[in-house]
Design a protein around this motif. Structure first.
Motif, PDB file in Angstrom:
ATOM      1  N   ALA A   1     -23.267  88.123  27.691  1.00  0.00           N
ATOM      2  CA  ALA A   1     -23.108  89.333  26.876  1.00  0.00           C
ATOM      3  C   ALA A   1     -22.797  90.540  27.751  1.00  0.00           C
ATOM      4  CB  ALA A   1     -24.360  89.582  26.050  1.00  0.00           C
ATOM      5  N   ARG A   2     -23.462  90.654  28.899  1.00  0.00           N
ATOM      6  CA  ARG A   2     -23.187  91.770  29.819  1.00  0.00           C
ATOM      7  C   ARG A   2     -21.741  91.715  30.327  1.00  0.00           C
ATOM      8  NH1 ARG A   2     -28.825  91.233  32.158  1.00  0.00           N
ATOM      9  NH2 ARG A   2     -29.865  93.066  31.298  1.00  0.00           N
TER      10      ARG A   2
ATOM     11  N   GLY B   1     -15.020  94.438  27.915  1.00  0.00           N
ATOM     12  CA  GLY B   1     -14.604  95.230  26.767  1.00  0.00           C
ATOM     13  C   GLY B   1     -14.566  96.713  27.065  1.00  0.00           C
ATOM     14  N   ASN B   2     -15.483  97.181  27.892  1.00  0.00           N
ATOM     15  CA  ASN B   2     -15.513  98.587  28.281  1.00  0.00           C
ATOM     16  C   ASN B   2     -14.255  98.970  29.059  1.00  0.00           C
ATOM     17  OD1 ASN B   2     -16.944 101.075  28.268  1.00  0.00           O
ATOM     18  ND2 ASN B   2     -17.506 100.738  30.401  1.00  0.00           N
TER      19      ASN B   2
ATOM     20  N   PRO C   1      -8.615  92.319  26.959  1.00  0.00           N
ATOM     21  CA  PRO C   1      -8.667  91.303  25.901  1.00  0.00           C
ATOM     22  C   PRO C   1      -9.424  90.074  26.403  1.00  0.00           C
ATOM     23  CG  PRO C   1      -6.412  92.071  26.244  1.00  0.00           C
ATOM     24  CD  PRO C   1      -7.244  92.618  27.369  1.00  0.00           C
ATOM     25  N   VAL C   2     -10.323  89.551  25.575  1.00  0.00           N
ATOM     26  CA  VAL C   2     -11.119  88.394  25.970  1.00  0.00           C
ATOM     27  C   VAL C   2     -11.083  87.320  24.894  1.00  0.00           C
ATOM     28  CG1 VAL C   2     -12.681  89.670  27.494  1.00  0.00           C
ATOM     29  CG2 VAL C   2     -13.271  89.383  25.078  1.00  0.00           C
ATOM     30  N   GLN C   3     -11.137  86.101  25.345  1.00  0.00           N
ATOM     31  CA  GLN C   3     -11.230  84.932  24.469  1.00  0.00           C
ATOM     32  C   GLN C   3     -12.656  84.412  24.631  1.00  0.00           C
ATOM     33  OE1 GLN C   3      -7.951  82.114  24.658  1.00  0.00           O
ATOM     34  NE2 GLN C   3      -9.423  80.436  24.764  1.00  0.00           N
TER      35      GLN C   3
ATOM     36  N   VAL D   1      -9.805  91.432  40.635  1.00  0.00           N
ATOM     37  CA  VAL D   1     -10.764  92.540  40.590  1.00  0.00           C
ATOM     38  C   VAL D   1     -11.813  92.271  39.499  1.00  0.00           C
ATOM     39  CG1 VAL D   1     -11.048  95.014  40.151  1.00  0.00           C
ATOM     40  CG2 VAL D   1      -9.120  94.202  41.527  1.00  0.00           C
ATOM     41  N   LEU D   2     -11.340  91.838  38.315  1.00  0.00           N
ATOM     42  CA  LEU D   2     -12.275  91.509  37.237  1.00  0.00           C
ATOM     43  C   LEU D   2     -13.129  90.304  37.616  1.00  0.00           C
ATOM     44  CD1 LEU D   2      -9.941  91.990  34.144  1.00  0.00           C
ATOM     45  CD2 LEU D   2     -11.730  93.545  34.969  1.00  0.00           C
TER      46      LEU D   2
END
Length: 147
Positions: free
Chosen positions: A88-89, A95-96, A100-102, A115-116
């Protein structure tokens, strides 16, 4: 070049298709563009704004041609954790940054970015590289991806 102006409804999912259009996520969110079908034919997409094309969607050209949309295989990062709070973190921080996330069971995937990846690893998740179609969440008010 035929103009493609509308997406068939989900009720039309069984409509037979005559052509396939494979696009990466970046191109499936654009409403107006020229595109090359998998068989080499060309179309001009003129679709309503604000809705990403999803794998399996069907488009209808002005001449009646029905086109099946396919999500192209892309380089993805998959961050996994057995701890729901850690996951969740990670989703919160991605998201912050408007990434875009799956969202998957026990994992979250996003377009590969070193970097992510480093940020997510610092949050305690295991990050692996994979290749596959990218179908991110559509947002609170948009089209959702459901398994």
């Amino acid at each position: 070049m035929d103009a493609v102006r509308r997406v068939t409804s989900h009720a039309d999912a069984d409509v037979p298709w005559q052509a396939v259009l494979t696009l990466p996520f970046e191109r499936r969110v654009k409403s107006r563009q020229r595109a090359v079908l998998d068989d080499g034919g060309e179309v001009h997409l003129d679709l309503p704004r604000g809705r990403a094309l999803r794998d399996g969607d069907r488009l209808r050209a002005e001449d009646g041609l029905v086109i099946l949309v396919r999500a192209a295989a892309e380089c993805l990062s998959q961050a996994a954790s057995d701890e729901p709070l850690s996951l969740a973190r990670a989703c919160y921080h991605l998201g912050n940054r408007h990434v875009p996330v799956q969202i998957e069971v026990g994992a979250v995937a996003y377009l590969a970015d070193h970097v992510l990846d480093a940020m997510v690893r610092q949050l305690g998740l295991c990050v692996t590289a994979r290749t596959g179609p990218f179908e991110p969440e559509g947002g609170a008010y948009g089209h959702h991806h459901h398994e």
